[in-house]
Design a protein around this motif. Structure first.
Motif, PDB file in Angstrom:
ATOM      1  N   SER A  65       0.827  -1.208   0.000  1.00  0.00           N
ATOM      2  CA  SER A  65       0.000   0.000   0.000  1.00  0.00           C
ATOM      3  C   SER A  65       0.863   1.260   0.000  1.00  0.00           C
ATOM      4  CB  SER A  65      -0.940   0.008   1.206  1.00  0.00           C
ATOM      5  OG  SER A  65      -1.844  -1.070   1.129  1.00  0.00           O
ATOM      6  N   TYR A  66       1.970   1.213   0.725  1.00  0.00           N
ATOM      7  CA  TYR A  66       2.899   2.351   0.706  1.00  0.00           C
ATOM      8  C   TYR A  66       3.466   2.553  -0.698  1.00  0.00           C
ATOM      9  CZ  TYR A  66       3.032   3.282   5.720  1.00  0.00           C
ATOM     10  OH  TYR A  66       2.705   3.662   6.994  1.00  0.00           O
ATOM     11  N   ASP A  67       3.815   1.451  -1.357  1.00  0.00           N
ATOM     12  CA  ASP A  67       4.347   1.540  -2.718  1.00  0.00           C
ATOM     13  C   ASP A  67       3.314   2.157  -3.667  1.00  0.00           C
ATOM     14  OD1 ASP A  67       6.754   0.410  -1.937  1.00  0.00           O
ATOM     15  OD2 ASP A  67       6.142  -1.628  -2.481  1.00  0.00           O
ATOM     16  N   ILE A  68       2.066   1.772  -3.505  1.00  0.00           N
ATOM     17  CA  ILE A  68       0.996   2.331  -4.339  1.00  0.00           C
ATOM     18  C   ILE A  68       0.841   3.823  -4.067  1.00  0.00           C
ATOM     19  CG2 ILE A  68      -1.495   2.304  -4.767  1.00  0.00           C
ATOM     20  CD1 ILE A  68      -1.368  -0.757  -4.216  1.00  0.00           C
ATOM     21  N   ALA A  69       0.908   4.218  -2.807  1.00  0.00           N
ATOM     22  CA  ALA A  69       0.793   5.640  -2.454  1.00  0.00           C
ATOM     23  C   ALA A  69       1.934   6.445  -3.063  1.00  0.00           C
ATOM     24  CB  ALA A  69       0.764   5.803  -0.937  1.00  0.00           C
ATOM     25  N   ILE A  70       3.133   5.872  -3.077  1.00  0.00           N
ATOM     26  CA  ILE A  70       4.286   6.550  -3.677  1.00  0.00           C
ATOM     27  C   ILE A  70       4.048   6.753  -5.173  1.00  0.00           C
ATOM     28  CG2 ILE A  70       6.725   6.253  -4.272  1.00  0.00           C
ATOM     29  CD1 ILE A  70       7.025   4.818  -1.516  1.00  0.00           C
ATOM     30  N   GLN A  71       3.566   5.718  -5.840  1.00  0.00           N
ATOM     31  CA  GLN A  71       3.286   5.821  -7.276  1.00  0.00           C
ATOM     32  C   GLN A  71       2.197   6.859  -7.542  1.00  0.00           C
ATOM     33  OE1 GLN A  71       2.211   1.867  -8.478  1.00  0.00           O
ATOM     34  NE2 GLN A  71       4.314   1.110  -8.461  1.00  0.00           N
ATOM     35  N   MET A  72       1.174   6.878  -6.714  1.00  0.00           N
ATOM     36  CA  MET A  72       0.082   7.838  -6.905  1.00  0.00           C
ATOM     37  C   MET A  72       0.591   9.269  -6.754  1.00  0.00           C
ATOM     38  SD  MET A  72      -2.962   5.863  -4.831  1.00  0.00           S
ATOM     39  CE  MET A  72      -4.240   7.087  -5.112  1.00  0.00           C
ATOM     40  N   ALA A  73       1.414   9.502  -5.726  1.00  0.00           N
ATOM     41  CA  ALA A  73       1.950  10.849  -5.506  1.00  0.00           C
ATOM     42  C   ALA A  73       2.827  11.276  -6.676  1.00  0.00           C
ATOM     43  CB  ALA A  73       2.734  10.892  -4.197  1.00  0.00           C
ATOM     44  N   ASP A  74       3.619  10.353  -7.212  1.00  0.00           N
ATOM     45  CA  ASP A  74       4.456  10.662  -8.374  1.00  0.00           C
ATOM     46  C   ASP A  74       3.604  11.028  -9.586  1.00  0.00           C
ATOM     47  OD1 ASP A  74       6.967  10.426  -7.253  1.00  0.00           O
ATOM     48  OD2 ASP A  74       7.194   8.301  -7.781  1.00  0.00           O
ATOM     49  N   ARG A  75       2.565  10.260  -9.833  1.00  0.00           N
ATOM     50  CA  ARG A  75       1.697  10.516 -10.990  1.00  0.00           C
ATOM     51  C   ARG A  75       0.977  11.844 -10.882  1.00  0.00           C
ATOM     52  NH1 ARG A  75      -0.687   4.502 -11.194  1.00  0.00           N
ATOM     53  NH2 ARG A  75       1.084   3.519 -12.211  1.00  0.00           N
ATOM     54  N   ILE A  76       0.621  12.212  -9.659  1.00  0.00           N
ATOM     55  CA  ILE A  76      -0.079  13.483  -9.451  1.00  0.00           C
ATOM     56  C   ILE A  76       0.897  14.655  -9.563  1.00  0.00           C
ATOM     57  CG2 ILE A  76      -1.437  14.817  -7.786  1.00  0.00           C
ATOM     58  CD1 ILE A  76      -2.567  12.129  -6.771  1.00  0.00           C
ATOM     59  N   GLY A  77       2.191  14.373  -9.386  1.00  0.00           N
ATOM     60  CA  GLY A  77       3.200  15.425  -9.537  1.00  0.00           C
ATOM     61  C   GLY A  77       3.725  15.965  -8.228  1.00  0.00           C
ATOM     62  N   HIS A  78       3.608  15.205  -7.167  1.00  0.00           N
ATOM     63  CA  HIS A  78       4.102  15.630  -5.857  1.00  0.00           C
ATOM     64  C   HIS A  78       5.298  14.771  -5.464  1.00  0.00           C
ATOM     65  CE1 HIS A  78       0.905  18.463  -4.887  1.00  0.00           C
ATOM     66  NE2 HIS A  78       0.053  17.607  -5.429  1.00  0.00           N
ATOM     67  N   ARG A  79       6.439  15.096  -6.038  1.00  0.00           N
ATOM     68  CA  ARG A  79       7.657  14.313  -5.816  1.00  0.00           C
ATOM     69  C   ARG A  79       8.117  14.376  -4.361  1.00  0.00           C
ATOM     70  NH1 ARG A  79      10.114   9.911  -7.022  1.00  0.00           N
ATOM     71  NH2 ARG A  79      12.289  10.033  -6.483  1.00  0.00           N
ATOM     72  N   LYS A  80       8.005  15.538  -3.731  1.00  0.00           N
ATOM     73  CA  LYS A  80       8.424  15.649  -2.332  1.00  0.00           C
ATOM     74  C   LYS A  80       7.558  14.765  -1.442  1.00  0.00           C
ATOM     75  CE  LYS A  80      10.433  20.256  -2.368  1.00  0.00           C
ATOM     76  NZ  LYS A  80      10.360  21.624  -1.826  1.00  0.00           N
ATOM     77  N   LEU A  81       6.279  14.722  -1.734  1.00  0.00           N
ATOM     78  CA  LEU A  81       5.375  13.870  -0.964  1.00  0.00           C
ATOM     79  C   LEU A  81       5.753  12.400  -1.139  1.00  0.00           C
ATOM     80  CD1 LEU A  81       2.885  13.393   0.789  1.00  0.00           C
ATOM     81  CD2 LEU A  81       1.495  13.482  -1.294  1.00  0.00           C
ATOM     82  N   SER A  82       6.036  11.994  -2.355  1.00  0.00           N
ATOM     83  CA  SER A  82       6.406  10.594  -2.576  1.00  0.00           C
ATOM     84  C   SER A  82       7.712  10.252  -1.851  1.00  0.00           C
ATOM     85  CB  SER A  82       6.499  10.272  -4.065  1.00  0.00           C
ATOM     86  OG  SER A  82       7.555  10.960  -4.673  1.00  0.00           O
ATOM     87  N   ASP A  83       8.635  11.196  -1.774  1.00  0.00           N
ATOM     88  CA  ASP A  83       9.882  10.974  -1.030  1.00  0.00           C
ATOM     89  C   ASP A  83       9.606  10.815   0.463  1.00  0.00           C
ATOM     90  OD1 ASP A  83      11.356  11.107  -3.364  1.00  0.00           O
ATOM     91  OD2 ASP A  83      11.971  13.199  -3.063  1.00  0.00           O
ATOM     92  N   ARG A  84       8.716  11.642   0.992  1.00  0.00           N
ATOM     93  CA  ARG A  84       8.349  11.551   2.416  1.00  0.00           C
ATOM     94  C   ARG A  84       7.661  10.221   2.711  1.00  0.00           C
ATOM     95  NH1 ARG A  84       5.034  16.595   4.180  1.00  0.00           N
ATOM     96  NH2 ARG A  84       5.207  15.565   6.193  1.00  0.00           N
ATOM     97  N   ILE A  85       6.808   9.789   1.804  1.00  0.00           N
ATOM     98  CA  ILE A  85       6.112   8.510   1.994  1.00  0.00           C
ATOM     99  C   ILE A  85       7.117   7.367   1.958  1.00  0.00           C
ATOM    100  CG2 ILE A  85       4.424   6.915   1.005  1.00  0.00           C
ATOM    101  CD1 ILE A  85       2.946   9.422  -0.081  1.00  0.00           C
ATOM    102  N   ASP A  86       8.103   7.463   1.069  1.00  0.00           N
ATOM    103  CA  ASP A  86       9.130   6.430   0.986  1.00  0.00           C
ATOM    104  C   ASP A  86       9.936   6.361   2.282  1.00  0.00           C
ATOM    105  OD1 ASP A  86      10.502   4.353  -0.339  1.00  0.00           O
ATOM    106  OD2 ASP A  86      12.098   5.740  -0.918  1.00  0.00           O
ATOM    107  N   GLU A  87      10.254   7.500   2.853  1.00  0.00           N
ATOM    108  CA  GLU A  87      10.973   7.523   4.132  1.00  0.00           C
ATOM    109  C   GLU A  87      10.136   6.861   5.224  1.00  0.00           C
ATOM    110  OE1 GLU A  87      11.929  11.595   4.961  1.00  0.00           O
ATOM    111  OE2 GLU A  87      13.252  11.773   3.224  1.00  0.00           O
ATOM    112  N   LEU A  88       8.854   7.163   5.229  1.00  0.00           N
ATOM    113  CA  LEU A  88       7.943   6.565   6.199  1.00  0.00           C
ATOM    114  C   LEU A  88       7.861   5.048   6.008  1.00  0.00           C
ATOM    115  CD1 LEU A  88       5.927   7.253   8.475  1.00  0.00           C
ATOM    116  CD2 LEU A  88       4.175   7.469   6.722  1.00  0.00           C
ATOM    117  N   ARG A  89       7.812   4.621   4.749  1.00  0.00           N
ATOM    118  CA  ARG A  89       7.768   3.183   4.440  1.00  0.00           C
ATOM    119  C   ARG A  89       9.019   2.486   4.957  1.00  0.00           C
ATOM    120  NH1 ARG A  89      10.045   0.010   0.609  1.00  0.00           N
ATOM    121  NH2 ARG A  89      10.897   1.839  -0.408  1.00  0.00           N
ATOM    122  N   LEU A  90      10.174   3.121   4.766  1.00  0.00           N
ATOM    123  CA  LEU A  90      11.426   2.518   5.223  1.00  0.00           C
ATOM    124  C   LEU A  90      11.494   2.427   6.746  1.00  0.00           C
ATOM    125  CD1 LEU A  90      13.964   4.125   2.729  1.00  0.00           C
ATOM    126  CD2 LEU A  90      13.190   1.735   2.803  1.00  0.00           C
TER     127      LEU A  90
END
Length: 104
Positions: A65-90
């Motif tokens: 689910s975290y991976d899906i959220a990262i992909q969704m944020a990238d597609r929407i154009g929020h790269r910083k958000l996807s980076d923050r989500i990735d940090e949270l996932r890790l």
């Protein structure tokens, strides 16, 4: 969901329930919650409420689910958000070290 998990654990400890069935049911409920959370996340982020979207992501249960959220944020154009989500996932799902993999 957490209360249901506690009740299920109690029933298993008393011998009133099958542990495998309880775990499978809990996993299904987690997946359902994640699915709804991801739908809400997508609409919230598209409307520009990035912080609210980040708060929603913190409620996810599975690494997928975290991976899906990262992909969704990238597609929407929020790269910083996807980076923050990735940090949270890790933090929630740390990668296995090579030493741990060799032991298994």
């Amino acid at each position: 969901l957490n209360q249901d998990k506690v009740l299920s654990d109690y029933l298993v400890s008393q011998g009133d329930a099958n542990e495998d069935e309880i775990e499978e049911e809990y996993a299904q409920k987690c997946n359902q919650v994640d699915k709804v959370t991801l739908k809400l996340f997508g609409s919230v982020v598209q409307s520009g409420k990035v912080e609210r979207g980040y708060d929603l992501v913190q409620r996810l249960h599975s690494e997928k689910s975290y991976d899906i959220a990262i992909q969704m944020a990238d597609r929407i154009g929020h790269r910083k958000l996807s980076d923050r989500i990735d940090e949270l996932r890790l933090l929630k799902f740390p990668p296995l070290d090579e030493e741990e993999e060799e032991e298994e």
